[in-house]
Scaffold this motif. Sequence first.
Motif, PDB file in Angstrom:
ATOM      1  N   GLY A  81      48.011  36.099  48.713  1.00  0.00           N
ATOM      2  CA  GLY A  81      47.030  36.440  47.932  1.00  0.00           C
ATOM      3  C   GLY A  81      46.669  37.528  46.360  1.00  0.00           C
ATOM      4  N   LEU A  82      46.021  36.663  45.578  1.00  0.00           N
ATOM      5  CA  LEU A  82      46.106  37.456  44.631  1.00  0.00           C
ATOM      6  C   LEU A  82      45.113  36.827  43.664  1.00  0.00           C
ATOM      7  CD1 LEU A  82      47.493  37.734  41.381  1.00  0.00           C
ATOM      8  CD2 LEU A  82      47.040  35.292  41.068  1.00  0.00           C
ATOM      9  N   VAL A  83      44.278  38.917  43.079  1.00  0.00           N
ATOM     10  CA  VAL A  83      43.163  39.278  42.856  1.00  0.00           C
ATOM     11  C   VAL A  83      43.408  39.064  41.506  1.00  0.00           C
ATOM     12  CG1 VAL A  83      41.802  41.322  42.904  1.00  0.00           C
ATOM     13  CG2 VAL A  83      42.200  40.102  45.080  1.00  0.00           C
ATOM     14  N   PRO A  84      43.043  37.986  40.574  1.00  0.00           N
ATOM     15  CA  PRO A  84      43.668  38.631  38.493  1.00  0.00           C
ATOM     16  C   PRO A  84      42.427  39.932  38.144  1.00  0.00           C
ATOM     17  CG  PRO A  84      42.746  36.456  39.106  1.00  0.00           C
ATOM     18  CD  PRO A  84      42.712  37.359  40.409  1.00  0.00           C
ATOM     19  N   GLN A  85      42.813  39.737  37.418  1.00  0.00           N
ATOM     20  CA  GLN A  85      42.021  40.586  36.569  1.00  0.00           C
ATOM     21  C   GLN A  85      40.794  40.128  36.343  1.00  0.00           C
ATOM     22  OE1 GLN A  85      44.198  42.571  33.089  1.00  0.00           O
ATOM     23  NE2 GLN A  85      46.346  42.791  33.461  1.00  0.00           N
ATOM     24  N   GLU A  86      41.232  38.648  35.550  1.00  0.00           N
ATOM     25  CA  GLU A  86      40.048  38.054  34.823  1.00  0.00           C
ATOM     26  C   GLU A  86      38.829  37.379  36.096  1.00  0.00           C
ATOM     27  OE1 GLU A  86      39.101  37.761  31.914  1.00  0.00           O
ATOM     28  OE2 GLU A  86      40.819  39.290  30.997  1.00  0.00           O
ATOM     29  N   LEU A  87      37.490  37.478  36.058  1.00  0.00           N
ATOM     30  CA  LEU A  87      37.184  36.819  36.915  1.00  0.00           C
ATOM     31  C   LEU A  87      36.184  35.868  36.829  1.00  0.00           C
ATOM     32  CD1 LEU A  87      34.070  39.999  36.863  1.00  0.00           C
ATOM     33  CD2 LEU A  87      35.311  39.162  38.182  1.00  0.00           C
ATOM     34  N   MET A 112      36.307  37.564  44.188  1.00  0.00           N
ATOM     35  CA  MET A 112      37.508  37.506  44.327  1.00  0.00           C
ATOM     36  C   MET A 112      38.510  37.962  44.939  1.00  0.00           C
ATOM     37  SD  MET A 112      37.519  35.717  41.277  1.00  0.00           S
ATOM     38  CE  MET A 112      39.049  35.459  40.691  1.00  0.00           C
ATOM     39  N   ILE A 113      38.298  39.079  45.578  1.00  0.00           N
ATOM     40  CA  ILE A 113      38.918  39.976  46.850  1.00  0.00           C
ATOM     41  C   ILE A 113      39.234  38.768  48.135  1.00  0.00           C
ATOM     42  CG2 ILE A 113      39.672  41.806  48.329  1.00  0.00           C
ATOM     43  CD1 ILE A 113      38.663  43.211  45.499  1.00  0.00           C
ATOM     44  N   ALA A 114      37.755  37.964  48.106  1.00  0.00           N
ATOM     45  CA  ALA A 114      37.410  38.014  49.921  1.00  0.00           C
ATOM     46  C   ALA A 114      37.768  36.413  49.244  1.00  0.00           C
ATOM     47  CB  ALA A 114      36.052  37.418  49.742  1.00  0.00           C
ATOM     48  N   LYS A 115      37.977  35.810  48.438  1.00  0.00           N
ATOM     49  CA  LYS A 115      39.060  34.821  48.363  1.00  0.00           C
ATOM     50  C   LYS A 115      40.110  34.581  48.845  1.00  0.00           C
ATOM     51  CE  LYS A 115      37.921  32.417  44.416  1.00  0.00           C
ATOM     52  NZ  LYS A 115      38.070  31.004  44.689  1.00  0.00           N
ATOM     53  N   ALA A 116      40.618  35.687  47.838  1.00  0.00           N
ATOM     54  CA  ALA A 116      42.345  36.386  48.008  1.00  0.00           C
ATOM     55  C   ALA A 116      42.983  36.231  49.309  1.00  0.00           C
ATOM     56  CB  ALA A 116      42.847  37.615  46.836  1.00  0.00           C
ATOM     57  N   LEU A 117      41.870  37.080  50.609  1.00  0.00           N
ATOM     58  CA  LEU A 117      42.095  37.093  51.587  1.00  0.00           C
ATOM     59  C   LEU A 117      42.190  35.897  52.903  1.00  0.00           C
ATOM     60  CD1 LEU A 117      40.271  41.037  52.027  1.00  0.00           C
ATOM     61  CD2 LEU A 117      43.067  40.098  51.333  1.00  0.00           C
ATOM     62  N   SER A 118      40.832  34.738  52.308  1.00  0.00           N
ATOM     63  CA  SER A 118      40.000  33.825  53.034  1.00  0.00           C
ATOM     64  C   SER A 118      41.336  33.373  53.827  1.00  0.00           C
ATOM     65  CB  SER A 118      39.783  32.918  52.324  1.00  0.00           C
ATOM     66  OG  SER A 118      40.317  32.774  51.294  1.00  0.00           O
ATOM     67  N   HIS A 119      42.441  33.033  53.621  1.00  0.00           N
ATOM     68  CA  HIS A 119      43.365  32.530  54.113  1.00  0.00           C
ATOM     69  C   HIS A 119      45.193  33.132  54.435  1.00  0.00           C
ATOM     70  CE1 HIS A 119      45.911  32.990  49.887  1.00  0.00           C
ATOM     71  NE2 HIS A 119      46.724  33.328  50.819  1.00  0.00           N
ATOM     72  N   GLU A 120      44.602  34.166  54.831  1.00  0.00           N
ATOM     73  CA  GLU A 120      45.108  35.892  55.536  1.00  0.00           C
ATOM     74  C   GLU A 120      46.746  35.439  54.741  1.00  0.00           C
ATOM     75  OE1 GLU A 120      44.446  34.565  60.215  1.00  0.00           O
ATOM     76  OE2 GLU A 120      43.726  32.849  58.841  1.00  0.00           O
ATOM     77  N   PRO A 121      46.882  35.975  53.705  1.00  0.00           N
ATOM     78  CA  PRO A 121      47.437  35.991  53.389  1.00  0.00           C
ATOM     79  C   PRO A 121      48.764  37.523  53.748  1.00  0.00           C
ATOM     80  CG  PRO A 121      46.789  37.224  52.051  1.00  0.00           C
ATOM     81  CD  PRO A 121      45.143  36.581  53.011  1.00  0.00           C
ATOM     82  N   VAL A 143      51.179  38.893  51.634  1.00  0.00           N
ATOM     83  CA  VAL A 143      51.022  39.378  49.971  1.00  0.00           C
ATOM     84  C   VAL A 143      49.587  39.513  49.757  1.00  0.00           C
ATOM     85  CG1 VAL A 143      52.357  39.579  48.469  1.00  0.00           C
ATOM     86  CG2 VAL A 143      53.975  39.074  50.438  1.00  0.00           C
ATOM     87  N   LEU A 144      49.511  41.035  49.429  1.00  0.00           N
ATOM     88  CA  LEU A 144      48.382  40.538  48.481  1.00  0.00           C
ATOM     89  C   LEU A 144      48.559  41.427  47.143  1.00  0.00           C
ATOM     90  CD1 LEU A 144      45.486  39.916  48.051  1.00  0.00           C
ATOM     91  CD2 LEU A 144      44.819  42.629  48.830  1.00  0.00           C
ATOM     92  N   PHE A 145      48.129  40.708  45.799  1.00  0.00           N
ATOM     93  CA  PHE A 145      48.974  41.256  44.761  1.00  0.00           C
ATOM     94  C   PHE A 145      47.154  41.659  44.392  1.00  0.00           C
ATOM     95  CE2 PHE A 145      52.369  39.347  44.459  1.00  0.00           C
ATOM     96  CZ  PHE A 145      53.554  39.514  44.180  1.00  0.00           C
ATOM     97  N   LEU A 146      46.694  42.804  43.413  1.00  0.00           N
ATOM     98  CA  LEU A 146      45.555  43.568  43.528  1.00  0.00           C
ATOM     99  C   LEU A 146      45.587  43.809  41.849  1.00  0.00           C
ATOM    100  CD1 LEU A 146      45.012  45.554  45.978  1.00  0.00           C
ATOM    101  CD2 LEU A 146      43.963  43.526  45.939  1.00  0.00           C
ATOM    102  N   ASP A 147      45.688  43.380  41.031  1.00  0.00           N
ATOM    103  CA  ASP A 147      45.929  42.921  39.443  1.00  0.00           C
ATOM    104  C   ASP A 147      44.354  44.184  39.003  1.00  0.00           C
ATOM    105  OD1 ASP A 147      47.421  43.036  37.091  1.00  0.00           O
ATOM    106  OD2 ASP A 147      47.511  41.308  36.617  1.00  0.00           O
ATOM    107  N   GLU A 148      44.628  45.169  38.412  1.00  0.00           N
ATOM    108  CA  GLU A 148      43.902  46.267  37.794  1.00  0.00           C
ATOM    109  C   GLU A 148      42.188  45.753  38.982  1.00  0.00           C
ATOM    110  OE1 GLU A 148      44.263  48.723  35.899  1.00  0.00           O
ATOM    111  OE2 GLU A 148      46.186  47.705  34.774  1.00  0.00           O
TER     112      GLU A 148
END
Length: 308
Positions: free
Chosen positions: A81-87, A144-153, A155-160
């Motif tokens: 799961g990826l939460v990028p810097q940009e929205l 954005m965080i919810a989208k990254a967690l939606s598929h039950e990853p 590994v979760l990357f939180l970029d800033e």
Amino acid sequence: MQNIIAIEGLSKSYASGFQALKGVNLDIRQGEILALLGPNGAGKTTLISIVCGIVTASAGRVSVGGFDTVQDYRASRALIGLVPQELTTDAFETVWNTVSFSRGLFGKPKNPALIEQVLRDLSLWDKKDNMIMTLSGGMKRRVMIAKALSHEPRVLFLDEPTAGVDVALRRDMWALVRRLQQSGVTIILTTHYIEEAQEMADRIGVIRQGELLLVEDKDELMRKLGKKQLTLSLPEPLDALPSGLLSLGLSLAEGGEALSFSYDAADASVDVPGLLQAVQDAGIRFSDIHTTQSSLEDIFVNLLEERA
């Protein structure tokens, strides 16, 4: 502890000649929180982007959960799961639909109960039917965080992840990160808020100009690179110190109203009781004792200055 990500000899160069990463080697343990620290342009986002399959490496290899990120892209990416810097969200879609759609992109079956729980955890439940365009910047970050967690990853990357967000979101986010870690999820975060890394991370990685300078358990890093300072407040100021105390490393501070002694936190040979006894033997009385230790921010800044 088993490694979930293995990075070997990873380099990235561009046609302009700029080298964003230089032979990075890094193993990331399953279930840990790893904080990557570094100045702007150090290569943090490039490293994350290569692991997530967004950017192609010039050399080296990466595996996630045993799957090569190039040869087994779909299998490795499904674990991340990826939460990028940009929205980057669909402005005219609702919160519920965009989070549900993200789950479907990974071939996961519908699971309304899980989507509801994710939205509740991020204080988004009352916004589930709102269009993204109507949300504040902080609420969009939650989406954005919810989208990254939606598929039950796994590994979760939180970029800033907390850049420009309010205190409430920051608190909610770190509470969620703790719960995810307890469930076995590995979290890799980049942040400019070093106090967050000091509070949350199990290990710290420092990257500068594309080179990984070190990766160390947080407590061990604080012990090895941290400085301690002992300050003795004096009831009466001194004009000078006896030469015997100077030779022990003591110095005058605060205009002669205190004695100061700095030493490495990891130096077991430092005899603080003996030092205090030497001060008393010299006929100097002190009214208070105060100790401080370097913060992670102090260590980070000093390390970058030394390597520069």
